[in-house]
Design a protein around this motif. Structure first.
Motif, PDB file in Angstrom:
ATOM      1  N   MET A 133       0.885  -1.400  -0.024  1.00 23.81           N
ATOM      2  CA  MET A 133      -0.059  -0.075  -0.050  1.00 23.81           C
ATOM      3  C   MET A 133       0.749   1.360   0.008  1.00 23.81           C
ATOM      4  SD  MET A 133      -3.158  -0.976  -0.223  1.00 23.81           S
ATOM      5  CE  MET A 133      -3.704   0.599  -0.102  1.00 23.81           C
ATOM      6  N   TRP A 134       2.052   1.291   0.719  1.00 19.45           N
ATOM      7  CA  TRP A 134       2.845   2.418   0.542  1.00 19.45           C
ATOM      8  C   TRP A 134       3.452   2.618  -0.826  1.00 19.45           C
ATOM      9  CZ3 TRP A 134       8.304   1.778  -0.421  1.00 19.45           C
ATOM     10  CH2 TRP A 134       9.147   2.883  -0.203  1.00 19.45           C
ATOM     11  N   PHE A 135       3.725   1.462  -1.196  1.00 23.07           N
ATOM     12  CA  PHE A 135       4.204   1.732  -2.855  1.00 23.07           C
ATOM     13  C   PHE A 135       3.095   2.229  -3.646  1.00 23.07           C
ATOM     14  CE2 PHE A 135       4.612  -0.136  -7.116  1.00 23.07           C
ATOM     15  CZ  PHE A 135       5.882   0.322  -7.769  1.00 23.07           C
ATOM     16  N   ILE A 136       1.958   1.597  -3.653  1.00 21.91           N
ATOM     17  CA  ILE A 136       0.835   2.094  -4.550  1.00 21.91           C
ATOM     18  C   ILE A 136       0.506   3.369  -4.509  1.00 21.91           C
ATOM     19  CG2 ILE A 136      -1.505   1.589  -4.909  1.00 21.91           C
ATOM     20  CD1 ILE A 136      -1.086  -1.315  -4.502  1.00 21.91           C
ATOM     21  N   SER A 137       0.098   3.783  -3.213  1.00 21.72           N
ATOM     22  CA  SER A 137       0.051   5.087  -2.643  1.00 21.72           C
ATOM     23  C   SER A 137       0.798   6.239  -3.276  1.00 21.72           C
ATOM     24  CB  SER A 137      -0.513   5.251  -1.282  1.00 21.72           C
ATOM     25  OG  SER A 137       0.649   5.136  -0.498  1.00 21.72           O
ATOM     26  N   ASN A 138       2.206   6.028  -3.030  1.00 21.38           N
ATOM     27  CA  ASN A 138       3.167   6.951  -3.390  1.00 21.38           C
ATOM     28  C   ASN A 138       3.368   6.912  -4.883  1.00 21.38           C
ATOM     29  OD1 ASN A 138       4.235   8.299  -1.090  1.00 21.38           O
ATOM     30  ND2 ASN A 138       5.089   6.334  -0.447  1.00 21.38           N
ATOM     31  N   LYS A 139       3.103   5.821  -5.623  1.00 23.82           N
ATOM     32  CA  LYS A 139       3.130   5.523  -7.052  1.00 23.82           C
ATOM     33  C   LYS A 139       2.226   6.217  -7.910  1.00 23.82           C
ATOM     34  CE  LYS A 139       5.545   3.970 -10.585  1.00 23.82           C
ATOM     35  NZ  LYS A 139       7.016   4.509 -10.981  1.00 23.82           N
ATOM     36  N   TYR A 140       0.960   5.949  -7.364  1.00 22.75           N
ATOM     37  CA  TYR A 140      -0.270   6.142  -8.256  1.00 22.75           C
ATOM     38  C   TYR A 140      -1.237   7.115  -7.644  1.00 22.75           C
ATOM     39  CZ  TYR A 140       1.604   2.185 -10.497  1.00 22.75           C
ATOM     40  OH  TYR A 140       2.205   1.167 -11.276  1.00 22.75           O
ATOM     41  N   LEU A 141      -1.289   7.398  -6.296  1.00 23.73           N
ATOM     42  CA  LEU A 141      -2.291   8.068  -5.592  1.00 23.73           C
ATOM     43  C   LEU A 141      -1.841   9.665  -5.129  1.00 23.73           C
ATOM     44  CD1 LEU A 141      -3.841   5.578  -3.532  1.00 23.73           C
ATOM     45  CD2 LEU A 141      -4.535   6.013  -5.717  1.00 23.73           C
ATOM     46  N   VAL A 142      -0.534   9.735  -5.177  1.00 23.29           N
ATOM     47  CA  VAL A 142      -0.175  11.297  -4.885  1.00 23.29           C
ATOM     48  C   VAL A 142      -0.628  12.224  -6.185  1.00 23.29           C
ATOM     49  CG1 VAL A 142       1.591  12.636  -4.539  1.00 23.29           C
ATOM     50  CG2 VAL A 142       1.705  10.371  -3.471  1.00 23.29           C
ATOM     51  N   LYS A 143      -1.186  13.413  -5.615  1.00 25.33           N
ATOM     52  CA  LYS A 143      -1.702  14.334  -6.647  1.00 25.33           C
ATOM     53  C   LYS A 143      -0.312  14.908  -7.399  1.00 25.33           C
ATOM     54  CE  LYS A 143      -5.595  15.889  -3.640  1.00 25.33           C
ATOM     55  NZ  LYS A 143      -5.900  16.894  -3.005  1.00 25.33           N
ATOM     56  N   GLN A 144      -0.838  15.219  -8.553  1.00 27.32           N
ATOM     57  CA  GLN A 144       0.371  15.523  -9.507  1.00 27.32           C
ATOM     58  C   GLN A 144       0.983  16.912  -9.041  1.00 27.32           C
ATOM     59  OE1 GLN A 144       1.067  13.746 -12.239  1.00 27.32           O
ATOM     60  NE2 GLN A 144       3.036  15.212 -12.981  1.00 27.32           N
ATOM     61  N   GLN A 145       0.266  17.689  -8.464  1.00 34.03           N
ATOM     62  CA  GLN A 145       0.500  19.069  -8.111  1.00 34.03           C
ATOM     63  C   GLN A 145       1.311  19.030  -6.778  1.00 34.03           C
ATOM     64  OE1 GLN A 145      -2.484  18.191  -8.468  1.00 34.03           O
ATOM     65  NE2 GLN A 145      -3.841  19.222  -7.026  1.00 34.03           N
ATOM     66  N   ASN A 146       1.354  18.023  -6.380  1.00 32.69           N
ATOM     67  CA  ASN A 146       1.857  17.765  -4.768  1.00 32.69           C
ATOM     68  C   ASN A 146       2.956  16.625  -4.743  1.00 32.69           C
ATOM     69  OD1 ASN A 146       0.518  19.738  -3.508  1.00 32.69           O
ATOM     70  ND2 ASN A 146      -1.183  18.614  -3.248  1.00 32.69           N
ATOM     71  N   ARG A 147       3.906  16.495  -5.606  1.00 32.60           N
ATOM     72  CA  ARG A 147       4.942  15.691  -5.803  1.00 32.60           C
ATOM     73  C   ARG A 147       6.056  15.680  -4.462  1.00 32.60           C
ATOM     74  NH1 ARG A 147       3.498  11.107  -8.395  1.00 32.60           N
ATOM     75  NH2 ARG A 147       2.816  11.277 -10.441  1.00 32.60           N
ATOM     76  N   ASP A 148       5.864  16.967  -4.053  1.00 34.35           N
ATOM     77  CA  ASP A 148       6.762  16.951  -2.768  1.00 34.35           C
ATOM     78  C   ASP A 148       6.271  16.040  -1.555  1.00 34.35           C
ATOM     79  OD1 ASP A 148       8.439  18.359  -4.239  1.00 34.35           O
ATOM     80  OD2 ASP A 148       7.866  20.429  -3.457  1.00 34.35           O
ATOM     81  N   TYR A 149       5.135  15.591  -1.564  1.00 30.87           N
ATOM     82  CA  TYR A 149       4.648  14.752  -0.321  1.00 30.87           C
ATOM     83  C   TYR A 149       4.534  13.304  -0.534  1.00 30.87           C
ATOM     84  CZ  TYR A 149       2.695  19.372   0.296  1.00 30.87           C
ATOM     85  OH  TYR A 149       2.247  20.668   0.682  1.00 30.87           O
ATOM     86  N   ASP A 150       4.891  12.702   0.269  1.00 28.46           N
ATOM     87  CA  ASP A 150       4.830  11.251   0.219  1.00 28.46           C
ATOM     88  C   ASP A 150       4.153  10.519   1.378  1.00 28.46           C
ATOM     89  OD1 ASP A 150       7.063  11.666   2.133  1.00 28.46           O
ATOM     90  OD2 ASP A 150       8.154  10.182   1.442  1.00 28.46           O
ATOM     91  N   VAL A 151       3.707   9.364   1.413  1.00 28.04           N
ATOM     92  CA  VAL A 151       2.982   8.432   2.461  1.00 28.04           C
ATOM     93  C   VAL A 151       4.080   7.834   3.211  1.00 28.04           C
ATOM     94  CG1 VAL A 151       1.504   6.746   2.868  1.00 28.04           C
ATOM     95  CG2 VAL A 151       1.093   8.115   1.010  1.00 28.04           C
ATOM     96  N   GLU A 152       4.188   7.973   4.495  1.00 27.14           N
ATOM     97  CA  GLU A 152       5.284   7.683   5.252  1.00 27.14           C
ATOM     98  C   GLU A 152       4.946   5.750   5.496  1.00 27.14           C
ATOM     99  OE1 GLU A 152       4.711   9.345   9.340  1.00 27.14           O
ATOM    100  OE2 GLU A 152       5.088  11.152   8.335  1.00 27.14           O
ATOM    101  N   TRP A 153       5.931   5.081   5.425  1.00 31.75           N
ATOM    102  CA  TRP A 153       5.676   3.837   5.627  1.00 31.75           C
ATOM    103  C   TRP A 153       5.037   3.308   6.624  1.00 31.75           C
ATOM    104  CZ3 TRP A 153       6.696  -0.388   8.838  1.00 31.75           C
ATOM    105  CH2 TRP A 153       6.558  -1.700   8.206  1.00 31.75           C
TER     106      TRP A 153
END
Length: 259
Positions: A133-153
């Motif tokens: 889920m960490w991989f999927i959320s960071n790879k596919y669910l992060v908003k395009q305009q907010n690439r500076d944000y990531d989901v913590e494992w």
């Protein structure tokens, strides 16, 4: 806007770490602090952890509002207090011993079942799901305009624990009172009751997982995490039509594990 960790590179001419390396060191320090607190029970807030367990059944949205508050005050989404994990482990041990008693297992068989459930079903599967889920959320669910944000494992693992707790209570505690007298009987009512409990438990897991990721303001399209509901309901109806008894299968599998 809630504070988050940037992963953009910074100038390293002065020898300073870039932001990604700094985040890694920060995450390592947080993990060390979290693991160290596992051995200091007086530093754990068990009352608050119990509050979270209660609201995961009655109002799970309130639990995730607290995660927002932690991000604002401590700059991390994941829990910094292992009290919830400790209480969940206790629940897991007690319910597994109860399963061993209901299935008429001996002392050593129950211990083997307990080790399997803790290290494989909970920890092993939890690490796998959290990483996926960490991989999927960071790879596919992060908003395009907010690439500076990531989901913590760590947050992904916390979401799994939140979702796992109601499932554990339903399948490893409530279900125990119906196994011998209702569920494992070769009757329609047996597999109806058992499979319905599975439907509720897994449905709870999906819903609480969805709430966890939809609570992050920098993710998009989190509604797709509800799509497995369709497959779950379909599988439930098929199981009733063909007379599959998932609880009976689980009991047989548990007995096979401890041989």
């Amino acid at each position: 806007m809630l504070p988050t960790t940037s992963v953009n590179s910074r100038n390293q001419g002065n020898g300073a770490l870039n932001s990604r390396d700094a985040a890694r060191h920060t995450a390592g320090a947080k993990r060390y602090k979290y693991l160290r607190r596992l051995f200091h029970f007086r530093q754990m807030d068990f009352e608050f952890a119990l509050w979270q367990m209660l609201y995961l059944f009655t109002s799970p949205q309130r639990v995730y509002r607290n995660f927002h508050y932690r991000k604002q005050t401590k700059d991390q989404w994941a829990r910094d207090d292992p009290a919830f994990l400790v209480l969940l482990s206790i629940w897991l041990c007690v319910s597994t011993v109860g399963f061993g008693f209901v299935l008429d297992m001996g002392f050593f068989e129950t211990i083997k079942l307990l080790l399997w459930v803790v290290f494989i079903d909970c920890v092993g599967v939890g690490l796998l799901i959290a990483t996926l889920m960490w991989f999927i959320s960071n790879k596919y669910l992060v908003k395009q305009q907010n690439r500076d944000y990531d989901v913590e494992w760590g947050y992904a693992f916390d979401v799994h624990l939140n979702a796992f707790y109601p499932l554990l209570v339903i399948l490893h505690f409530i279900q125990l009172f119906f196994i011998n007298y209702v569920i494992i009987s070769d009757s329609v009512i047996g597999y109806f009751v058992g499979n319905t409990l599975w439907l509720i438990a897994i449905g709870y897991y999906i819903y609480v997982t969805f709430l966890g990721y939809s609570a992050l303001p920098f993710l998009k399209n989190t509604a797709i995490l509800l799509y497995p509901f369709a497959l779950l309901i379909m599988l439930y109806l098929i199981s009733l039509a063909f007379g599959w008894n998932f609880t009976k299968m689980l009991c047989s599998f548990y007995k096979y594990r401890v041989k």
